[in-house]
Design a protein around this motif. Structure first.
Motif, mmCIF file in Angstrom:
data_model
loop_
_atom_site.group_PDB
_atom_site.id
_atom_site.type_symbol
_atom_site.label_atom_id
_atom_site.label_comp_id
_atom_site.label_asym_id
_atom_site.label_seq_id
_atom_site.Cartn_x
_atom_site.Cartn_y
_atom_site.Cartn_z
ATOM 1 N N SER A 70 1.006 -0.897 0.536
ATOM 2 C CA SER A 70 0.015 0.484 0.147
ATOM 3 C C SER A 70 0.834 1.018 -0.013
ATOM 4 O O SER A 70 0.635 2.315 -0.705
ATOM 5 C CB SER A 70 -1.011 0.418 1.111
ATOM 6 O OG SER A 70 -1.670 -1.073 1.200
ATOM 7 N N ILE A 71 2.015 1.245 0.740
ATOM 8 C CA ILE A 71 2.226 2.866 1.082
ATOM 9 C C ILE A 71 3.589 2.259 -0.833
ATOM 10 O O ILE A 71 3.731 3.915 -1.286
ATOM 11 C CB ILE A 71 3.640 1.981 2.247
ATOM 12 C CG1 ILE A 71 2.777 2.290 3.499
ATOM 13 C CG2 ILE A 71 4.550 3.038 1.990
ATOM 14 C CD1 ILE A 71 4.035 2.238 4.364
ATOM 15 N N VAL A 74 0.850 4.198 -2.835
ATOM 16 C CA VAL A 74 0.781 5.970 -2.351
ATOM 17 C C VAL A 74 1.694 6.585 -2.910
ATOM 18 O O VAL A 74 1.719 7.822 -3.758
ATOM 19 C CB VAL A 74 0.472 6.171 -1.497
ATOM 20 C CG1 VAL A 74 0.353 7.260 -0.810
ATOM 21 C CG2 VAL A 74 -0.866 5.422 -1.221
ATOM 22 N N TYR A 123 -3.019 14.568 6.464
ATOM 23 C CA TYR A 123 -2.388 13.482 7.596
ATOM 24 C C TYR A 123 -1.909 14.928 8.734
ATOM 25 O O TYR A 123 -1.771 13.690 9.656
ATOM 26 C CB TYR A 123 -1.263 13.168 6.490
ATOM 27 C CG TYR A 123 0.125 12.595 7.676
ATOM 28 C CD1 TYR A 123 -0.226 11.603 7.765
ATOM 29 C CD2 TYR A 123 1.114 12.652 7.859
ATOM 30 C CE1 TYR A 123 0.631 10.669 8.506
ATOM 31 C CE2 TYR A 123 2.105 12.447 8.506
ATOM 32 C CZ TYR A 123 2.216 11.165 8.790
ATOM 33 O OH TYR A 123 3.149 10.214 9.753
ATOM 34 N N PHE A 153 -3.570 1.765 9.109
ATOM 35 C CA PHE A 153 -3.065 2.616 8.108
ATOM 36 C C PHE A 153 -4.363 2.797 6.731
ATOM 37 O O PHE A 153 -4.454 3.300 6.420
ATOM 38 C CB PHE A 153 -2.260 1.890 7.111
ATOM 39 C CG PHE A 153 -0.863 2.240 7.690
ATOM 40 C CD1 PHE A 153 -0.445 3.037 6.852
ATOM 41 C CD2 PHE A 153 -0.020 1.269 7.953
ATOM 42 C CE1 PHE A 153 1.318 3.799 7.026
ATOM 43 C CE2 PHE A 153 1.133 1.915 9.270
ATOM 44 C CZ PHE A 153 1.734 3.522 8.310
ATOM 45 N N PHE A 157 -5.269 5.632 5.468
ATOM 46 C CA PHE A 157 -5.869 6.350 4.298
ATOM 47 C C PHE A 157 -6.925 6.434 3.473
ATOM 48 O O PHE A 157 -7.418 6.981 2.412
ATOM 49 C CB PHE A 157 -5.127 4.858 3.153
ATOM 50 C CG PHE A 157 -3.610 4.908 3.087
ATOM 51 C CD1 PHE A 157 -2.861 5.767 3.167
ATOM 52 C CD2 PHE A 157 -3.220 3.241 3.093
ATOM 53 C CE1 PHE A 157 -1.624 4.989 3.075
ATOM 54 C CE2 PHE A 157 -1.838 3.246 2.978
ATOM 55 C CZ PHE A 157 -0.950 3.997 3.135
ATOM 56 N N SER A 158 -8.328 6.294 4.191
ATOM 57 C CA SER A 158 -9.492 6.353 4.143
ATOM 58 C C SER A 158 -9.762 7.976 4.281
ATOM 59 O O SER A 158 -11.174 8.648 3.684
ATOM 60 C CB SER A 158 -10.486 5.860 4.687
ATOM 61 O OG SER A 158 -10.638 5.966 6.566
ATOM 62 N N ILE A 161 -6.497 9.774 0.719
ATOM 63 C CA ILE A 161 -6.275 9.756 -0.343
ATOM 64 C C ILE A 161 -7.922 10.459 -1.233
ATOM 65 O O ILE A 161 -7.561 11.094 -1.420
ATOM 66 C CB ILE A 161 -7.150 8.464 -0.469
ATOM 67 C CG1 ILE A 161 -5.416 7.260 -0.538
ATOM 68 C CG2 ILE A 161 -6.982 8.098 -2.257
ATOM 69 C CD1 ILE A 161 -5.676 5.828 -1.412
#
Length: 254
Positions: A70-71, A74, A123, A153, A157-158, A161
């Motif tokens: 995932s990282i 991104v 963030y 995470f 991310f929810s 993003i």
């Protein structure tokens, strides 16, 4: 291949295929670089979290690999998105006027800047506030907080993003106003419907509580109002350019 007025449908498809392959190649290369940097980024996020320090637990053998990938994905989006926008501009620019071509190209770097600002805002502002609120509820209920790295995470991310993509709204509105598709009057007439849609989006991408909904909905509504203000500025600028062009044409004809 250069565009011209006699390009066939197959030639357009071949050109589109070439642009897509270039974007895919950049994504793959960026993905490789992102996977290499992922462990260092993960360590940085753990040591310098904008929220309070938490212990990440693993509840599945796949959790570590899932977060690692995932990282990497991104990180790969950071160079891929501007490059994809540039390739899109190369594909459609021959269908635009010279003024529209310059306007579209000018907005490519601004879209990257807005995306980075959106990431930073989500963030450093929204994510810590959301996490603090949810943990406060858990504390009041005397619940033991044991965070899984995948859930942590996924929660982050929810928020990051969707908000990052939402920060592209001013750029899109400015560009559509610049080429004459949107106008301030349209944006003003759509305001009430846009508010409802933004509140629904905020409810979908934020944790299921009123405060989190508001923390996401208010920035989205503010972005819409900023976009409306920028559209008014761009519309006036466009009208002045058209007026000056008409004046210059009349003077030349005389």
């Amino acid at each position: 291949m250069k565009y011209n007025d006699t390009m066939t449908v197959l030639e357009h498809i071949a050109e589109l295929r070439k642009r897509i392959l270039l974007v895919a190649a950049v994504f793959i290369l960026s993905m490789i670089a992102g996977l290499i940097a992922a462990p260092y980024v993960l360590t940085l996020l753990k040591l310098h979290s904008p929220a309070f320090q938490v212990t990440w637990n693993v509840f599945s053998p796949w959790d570590g690999l899932r977060i690692y990938m995932s990282i990497g994905i991104v990180l790969s989006l950071l160079p891929t998105l501007p490059f994809a926008l540039y390739q899109t501009w190369l594909f459609v620019n021959q269908g635009l006027s010279g003024r529209e071509q310059k306007a579209a190209l000018r907005f490519v770097p601004f879209s990257a800047i807005c995306f980075i600002i959106g990431v930073a805002f989500a963030y450093f502002v929204v994510f810590p506030m959301s996490l603090a609120f949810t943990t406060g509820i858990n504390s009041q209920m005397n619940l033991v907080e044991t965070y899984g790295v995948s859930q942590y995470f996924g929660f982050m991310f929810s928020i990051i993003i969707p908000l990052s993509l939402a920060f592209e709204l001013p750029v899109v509105v400015l560009f559509l106003t610049r080429i004459g598709i949107l106008s301030p009057s349209i944006l003003h007439s759509m305001r009430r419907y846009a508010y409802v849609l933004l509140v629904i989006i905020a409810a979908l991408i934020s944790p299921p509580d009123l405060v989190s909904h508001l923390m996401v909905a208010i920035p989205l509504i503010a972005l819409y109002e900023i976009s409306t203000w920028l559209a008014s500025w761009m519309y006036r600028k466009r009208e002045l350019e058209v007026e000056h062009a008409d004046t210059d044409g009349v003077q030349l004809s005389l």
